[in-house]
Design an enzyme around this catalytic site. Sequence first.
Site, PDB file in Angstrom:
ATOM      1  CG  ASP A 180      -2.034   0.929   1.196  1.00 63.72           C
ATOM      2  OD1 ASP A 180      -1.966   1.896   0.413  1.00 63.72           O
ATOM      3  OD2 ASP A 180      -3.023   0.732   1.930  1.00 63.72           O
TER       4      ASP A 180
ATOM      5  NE  ARG B 206      -4.631   3.021   0.009  1.00 59.92           N
ATOM      6  CZ  ARG B 206      -5.709   2.369   0.400  1.00 59.92           C
ATOM      7  NH1 ARG B 206      -6.905   2.850   0.106  1.00 59.92           N
ATOM      8  NH2 ARG B 206      -5.613   1.254   1.089  1.00 59.92           N
TER       9      ARG B 206
END
Length: 362
Positions: A294, A296
């Site tokens: 991930d 983000r």
Amino acid sequence: MGLGPELNDILARARADLRMGVPVVLTGHGQALIVMAAETAGAARFALMRAQGTVDLVLTGRRAETLKARAYDGDVARVVLPGDATLNWVQALADPADDLRVPMKGPLNTRRDGNCDLHRLAITLVKSARLLPAVLVQDTREALPLAARENLTLIPGEVATPHVMELATLDNVVAARVPMQAAQEGRLHIFRPEDGGEEHYAIEIGRPDRSKPVLARLHSACFTGDVLGSLKCDCGPQLNAALAAMGANGAGVLLYLNQEGRGIGLANKMRAYALQDQGFDTVEANHRLGFEDDERDFRLGAQILQKMGFDSVRLLTNNPKKIAMMERCGVTVAERVPLQVGQTPENEKYLAVKAAKSGHLL
Ligand SMILES: Nc1nc2c(ncn2[C@@H]2O[C@H](COP(=O)(O)OP(=O)(O)OP(=O)(O)O)[C@@H](O)[C@H]2O)c(=O)[nH]1
Ligand SMILES: [Zn+2]
């Protein structure tokens, strides 16, 4: 402050250059590197770099693992290009699309000496440009005069270490009324980062009371799920269910963060989908590409909420990392509201992998 670009602006320029296949120069720690993204490098520039000296290919530790190359620096590996290395060979190391068809790319010789802070910064930059995390670098005294002569973007790497790469400030540039199926009373706010990066949106439903925790959702862009109704994930149904819940509740705020593909961009997400068709799961596919599970940056969401006057939320999510990040950024999560919708036979395995490997709550 003068009229010229500040550090964040220079980094934004560098991202644009890298996407176009134009090299940039990083300086600091007594080094100067010419850096070009492996994905967008053209044959002519590659040949010129090779003609003027040694070129290394920097990959992430994740990608090196798949290629069975030693990453002496942990999260980055510096592959020494053999004399006969072609641009095709380089790009096959960067891109796992043909790993299974043409398995052995090595043995690869990687460097273990010297400082690699600038190499790490170069990887952070191409990742944030949503390109494959692989860069061609040339460590040379000529880099500085070359930058001046050839008008290359020059980044003072000493100040721009990956750890201190600041989140650009976002400005609320405009908001207007958008009545929606889920809620008559909706307003769409556009937030624009001051470094000219990707815009993000906030959909405010009703008139949320700023003194109480607001029903909130941090939605990450998913073109395939949100727009195409893809059955591979649960994003589309989650988006609609969150808006419906806010409509029913009479108030809420949904942030639409343009961090497609958990922050790797749509092109890389499609590369991950192609790998999934070869049998890898969502996490393995990201790793083979050289990314973390991930990528983000949820500080974005916290900043937008705070700009809108919200410091406490009832967060619609199944992802404990979002809760932790909000709290770390000073947004109180008064309650987690589960959001389980959109299970299909096609996304059953995907959701199971997220629960098993990414800690999502079922
Ligand atoms: N890299 C990658 N991204 C994906 C994949 N499937 C969906 N996405 C992206 O994942 C993001 C949604 O993240 P999820 O992990 O589904 O959910 P979440 O936002 O972490 O958690 P919830 O709040 O519980 O929904 C969107 O940006 C999608 O584009 C995939 O297979 N690979
Ligand atoms: Zn999705």
